[in-house]
Design a protein around this motif. Sequence first.
Motif, PDB file in Angstrom:
ATOM      1  N   GLU A  74      16.927 107.475 -13.106  1.00 46.04           N
ATOM      2  CA  GLU A  74      16.832 106.372 -12.136  1.00 46.04           C
ATOM      3  C   GLU A  74      17.572 105.100 -12.568  1.00 46.04           C
ATOM      4  O   GLU A  74      17.519 104.086 -11.894  1.00 46.04           O
ATOM      5  CB  GLU A  74      15.361 106.051 -11.885  1.00 46.04           C
ATOM      6  CG  GLU A  74      14.646 107.232 -11.263  1.00 46.04           C
ATOM      7  CD  GLU A  74      13.215 106.907 -10.934  1.00 46.04           C
ATOM      8  OE1 GLU A  74      12.905 106.875  -9.750  1.00 46.04           O
ATOM      9  OE2 GLU A  74      12.433 106.673 -11.878  1.00 46.04           O
ATOM     10  N   VAL A  75      18.209 105.177 -13.737  1.00 44.13           N
ATOM     11  CA  VAL A  75      18.936 104.008 -14.249  1.00 44.13           C
ATOM     12  C   VAL A  75      20.350 104.445 -14.585  1.00 44.13           C
ATOM     13  O   VAL A  75      20.548 105.511 -15.155  1.00 44.13           O
ATOM     14  CB  VAL A  75      18.281 103.486 -15.555  1.00 44.13           C
ATOM     15  CG1 VAL A  75      19.030 102.272 -16.064  1.00 44.13           C
ATOM     16  CG2 VAL A  75      16.822 103.172 -15.328  1.00 44.13           C
ATOM     17  N   SER A  76      21.337 103.623 -14.216  1.00 43.49           N
ATOM     18  CA  SER A  76      22.716 103.943 -14.595  1.00 43.49           C
ATOM     19  C   SER A  76      23.346 102.765 -15.296  1.00 43.49           C
ATOM     20  O   SER A  76      23.017 101.609 -15.004  1.00 43.49           O
ATOM     21  CB  SER A  76      23.545 104.259 -13.360  1.00 43.49           C
ATOM     22  OG  SER A  76      23.237 105.530 -12.897  1.00 43.49           O
ATOM     23  N   PRO A 146      20.705 105.292  -8.335  1.00 49.88           N
ATOM     24  CA  PRO A 146      19.759 104.680  -9.287  1.00 49.88           C
ATOM     25  C   PRO A 146      18.930 103.555  -8.672  1.00 49.88           C
ATOM     26  O   PRO A 146      19.364 102.900  -7.718  1.00 49.88           O
ATOM     27  CB  PRO A 146      20.673 104.114 -10.371  1.00 49.88           C
ATOM     28  CG  PRO A 146      21.947 103.819  -9.658  1.00 49.88           C
ATOM     29  CD  PRO A 146      22.094 104.876  -8.602  1.00 49.88           C
ATOM     30  N   LYS A 147      17.764 103.334  -9.262  1.00 49.41           N
ATOM     31  CA  LYS A 147      16.943 102.180  -8.845  1.00 49.41           C
ATOM     32  C   LYS A 147      17.450 100.935  -9.569  1.00 49.41           C
ATOM     33  O   LYS A 147      17.302  99.816  -9.086  1.00 49.41           O
ATOM     34  CB  LYS A 147      15.479 102.410  -9.209  1.00 49.41           C
ATOM     35  CG  LYS A 147      14.819 103.468  -8.370  1.00 49.41           C
ATOM     36  CD  LYS A 147      13.322 103.132  -8.218  1.00 49.41           C
ATOM     37  CE  LYS A 147      12.638 104.008  -7.208  1.00 49.41           C
ATOM     38  NZ  LYS A 147      12.428 105.377  -7.656  1.00 49.41           N
ATOM     39  N   ASP A 172      26.723  96.283  -1.045  1.00 50.57           N
ATOM     40  CA  ASP A 172      26.291  97.414  -0.237  1.00 50.57           C
ATOM     41  C   ASP A 172      25.227  98.247  -1.001  1.00 50.57           C
ATOM     42  O   ASP A 172      24.193  98.627  -0.449  1.00 50.57           O
ATOM     43  CB  ASP A 172      27.546  98.257   0.059  1.00 50.57           C
ATOM     44  CG  ASP A 172      27.255  99.400   0.991  1.00 50.57           C
ATOM     45  OD1 ASP A 172      26.497  99.174   1.934  1.00 50.57           O
ATOM     46  OD2 ASP A 172      27.767 100.513   0.764  1.00 50.57           O
ATOM     47  N   ILE A 173      25.520  98.476  -2.286  1.00 50.66           N
ATOM     48  CA  ILE A 173      24.586  99.253  -3.123  1.00 50.66           C
ATOM     49  C   ILE A 173      23.247  98.511  -3.226  1.00 50.66           C
ATOM     50  O   ILE A 173      22.177  99.091  -3.108  1.00 50.66           O
ATOM     51  CB  ILE A 173      25.202  99.478  -4.533  1.00 50.66           C
ATOM     52  CG1 ILE A 173      26.419 100.405  -4.432  1.00 50.66           C
ATOM     53  CG2 ILE A 173      24.172 100.030  -5.515  1.00 50.66           C
ATOM     54  CD1 ILE A 173      27.340 100.371  -5.642  1.00 50.66           C
ATOM     55  N   TYR A 174      23.329  97.198  -3.407  1.00 46.91           N
ATOM     56  CA  TYR A 174      22.115  96.369  -3.482  1.00 46.91           C
ATOM     57  C   TYR A 174      21.338  96.425  -2.163  1.00 46.91           C
ATOM     58  O   TYR A 174      20.107  96.550  -2.160  1.00 46.91           O
ATOM     59  CB  TYR A 174      22.498  94.937  -3.856  1.00 46.91           C
ATOM     60  CG  TYR A 174      21.446  93.914  -3.566  1.00 46.91           C
ATOM     61  CD1 TYR A 174      20.217  93.943  -4.231  1.00 46.91           C
ATOM     62  CD2 TYR A 174      21.645  92.932  -2.597  1.00 46.91           C
ATOM     63  CE1 TYR A 174      19.242  93.014  -3.952  1.00 46.91           C
ATOM     64  CE2 TYR A 174      20.674  91.995  -2.317  1.00 46.91           C
ATOM     65  CZ  TYR A 174      19.481  92.040  -2.990  1.00 46.91           C
ATOM     66  OH  TYR A 174      18.502  91.134  -2.709  1.00 46.91           O
ATOM     67  N   SER A 175      22.074  96.389  -1.051  1.00 48.71           N
ATOM     68  CA  SER A 175      21.353  96.375   0.234  1.00 48.71           C
ATOM     69  C   SER A 175      20.667  97.720   0.489  1.00 48.71           C
ATOM     70  O   SER A 175      19.797  97.821   1.346  1.00 48.71           O
ATOM     71  CB  SER A 175      22.278  95.979   1.389  1.00 48.71           C
ATOM     72  OG  SER A 175      23.208  96.996   1.585  1.00 48.71           O
ATOM     73  N   THR A 179      18.552  97.634  -7.702  1.00 46.42           N
ATOM     74  CA  THR A 179      18.607  96.376  -8.469  1.00 46.42           C
ATOM     75  C   THR A 179      19.841  96.417  -9.364  1.00 46.42           C
ATOM     76  O   THR A 179      20.131  97.456  -9.970  1.00 46.42           O
ATOM     77  CB  THR A 179      17.336  96.222  -9.318  1.00 46.42           C
ATOM     78  OG1 THR A 179      16.254  95.993  -8.429  1.00 46.42           O
ATOM     79  CG2 THR A 179      17.440  95.069 -10.303  1.00 46.42           C
ATOM     80  N   ILE A 180      20.561  95.316  -9.436  1.00 47.13           N
ATOM     81  CA  ILE A 180      21.807  95.292 -10.206  1.00 47.13           C
ATOM     82  C   ILE A 180      21.736  94.213 -11.283  1.00 47.13           C
ATOM     83  O   ILE A 180      21.344  93.074 -11.010  1.00 47.13           O
ATOM     84  CB  ILE A 180      23.009  95.033  -9.257  1.00 47.13           C
ATOM     85  CG1 ILE A 180      23.141  96.204  -8.269  1.00 47.13           C
ATOM     86  CG2 ILE A 180      24.296  94.849 -10.056  1.00 47.13           C
ATOM     87  CD1 ILE A 180      24.254  96.048  -7.243  1.00 47.13           C
ATOM     88  N   LEU A 181      22.091  94.592 -12.492  1.00 46.39           N
ATOM     89  CA  LEU A 181      22.233  93.626 -13.586  1.00 46.39           C
ATOM     90  C   LEU A 181      23.669  93.758 -14.073  1.00 46.39           C
ATOM     91  O   LEU A 181      24.067  94.827 -14.529  1.00 46.39           O
ATOM     92  CB  LEU A 181      21.246  93.960 -14.713  1.00 46.39           C
ATOM     93  CG  LEU A 181      21.385  93.194 -16.023  1.00 46.39           C
ATOM     94  CD1 LEU A 181      21.190  91.693 -15.821  1.00 46.39           C
ATOM     95  CD2 LEU A 181      20.372  93.698 -17.062  1.00 46.39           C
ATOM     96  N   LEU A 182      24.455  92.696 -13.917  1.00 44.94           N
ATOM     97  CA  LEU A 182      25.860  92.808 -14.306  1.00 44.94           C
ATOM     98  C   LEU A 182      26.260  91.651 -15.195  1.00 44.94           C
ATOM     99  O   LEU A 182      25.736  90.543 -15.078  1.00 44.94           O
ATOM    100  CB  LEU A 182      26.754  92.867 -13.067  1.00 44.94           C
ATOM    101  CG  LEU A 182      26.782  91.682 -12.117  1.00 44.94           C
ATOM    102  CD1 LEU A 182      27.968  90.765 -12.410  1.00 44.94           C
ATOM    103  CD2 LEU A 182      26.876  92.168 -10.693  1.00 44.94           C
ATOM    104  N   SER A 183      27.191  91.927 -16.112  1.00 47.45           N
ATOM    105  CA  SER A 183      27.734  90.822 -16.886  1.00 47.45           C
ATOM    106  C   SER A 183      29.118  90.527 -16.322  1.00 47.45           C
ATOM    107  O   SER A 183      29.804  91.435 -15.854  1.00 47.45           O
ATOM    108  CB  SER A 183      27.838  91.189 -18.361  1.00 47.45           C
ATOM    109  OG  SER A 183      28.875  92.111 -18.558  1.00 47.45           O
ATOM    110  N   SER A 184      29.495  89.270 -16.332  1.00 47.64           N
ATOM    111  CA  SER A 184      30.810  88.923 -15.800  1.00 47.64           C
ATOM    112  C   SER A 184      31.253  87.565 -16.306  1.00 47.64           C
ATOM    113  O   SER A 184      30.440  86.702 -16.618  1.00 47.64           O
ATOM    114  CB  SER A 184      30.765  88.907 -14.269  1.00 47.64           C
ATOM    115  OG  SER A 184      32.011  88.531 -13.760  1.00 47.64           O
TER     116      SER A 184
END
Length: 290
Positions: A74-76, A146-147, A172-175, A179-184
């Motif tokens: 469930e996590v990527s 993934p969740k 789109d994936i979030y909608s 849940t998204i955690l990203l570094s940028s």
Amino acid sequence: MILSVKDVKKAYGKQQVLKGITFKIEKPQIFALVGPNGSGKSTLLNIITNLISPDSGEVEILGKSNKNPKIFKEVSFMQDNSVLYDYLTGYDHLQFIGDVQKIPKKEILETAERIGITSYIHKKVGKYSLGMKQHLLLTMAIVNNPKLLILDEPLNGLDPTSAIKVRNLLLDIYSNGTTILLSSHNLGEIDRVTSQILFLKEGKLIEEDISQYEETSYILTVNELEMAKKVLEEHIEKIRIINNKLEIVPNGMILNNIVKLLDREKVEIIDIEKKIRGSEERYQEIFMVN
Ligand SMILES: Nc1ncnc2c1ncn2[C@@H]1O[C@H](COP(=O)(O)OP(=O)(O)OP(=O)(O)O)[C@@H](O)[C@H]1O
């Protein structure tokens, strides 16, 4: 609870990179992890995904320890493109994940279609551009629906067209509930996907909803600076002169009325620049002061 990070510490030799990181994600959201080069963003993401171990502290994902391999259904984690093999095709990479996670071929192809990589999925990755590789990595990361999706620099090195595409895909994936955690490092892009920022400074986390700081201001170049200030400060609270220009936060007052007020006093406007305060200004305050 989607993610809980509790007092995570990590040192490399004498260098204490993470000095006790604690935060929680309780409901589906996009979070951006932001900090200067070498501040420990990749280290933290690698700890969360159990690729490296912290010296102390705990991580729980969807209520289970991140050491429990079951959670990775469930996590990527989307890493950089060094995890790709040049001599394999995009489909080979996806099929490998499909075999491990028992995902039907039909679903793999549907995800590929959704991300828009179908036309080159059977080409060898060695022939892909950077943008094509990022799209493949994203497809690999979401093929298990993934969740929680964790991405280390997903926009890195992308031209504006590819960056816009990847950004829209993330939204789109979030909608769809992920849940998204990203570094940028790309603060302009971050402002377009989220206001929830985790600033990593000197091994500590500063968590902020930067929408509380967002405001629109105008920078006016005028021929009579003092006169313009005098006229406008009767109507506008936030007004200041910087670099021989007038910065105003109009707070509901429309630009047309500002122009009229100045015109009445024969103040000539040479230029007007609109500025939206966002994560970049907050970043400057946090990291560049002192
Ligand atoms: N395996 C390692 N051994 C020793 N030092 C390391 C190791 N991995 C990272 N570091 C050091 O830890 C610090 C944090 O590195 P990390 O890659 O986590 O930062 P980052 O914020 O992701 O940086 P960037 O924005 O440049 O990708 C850096 O000073 C780096 O040199």
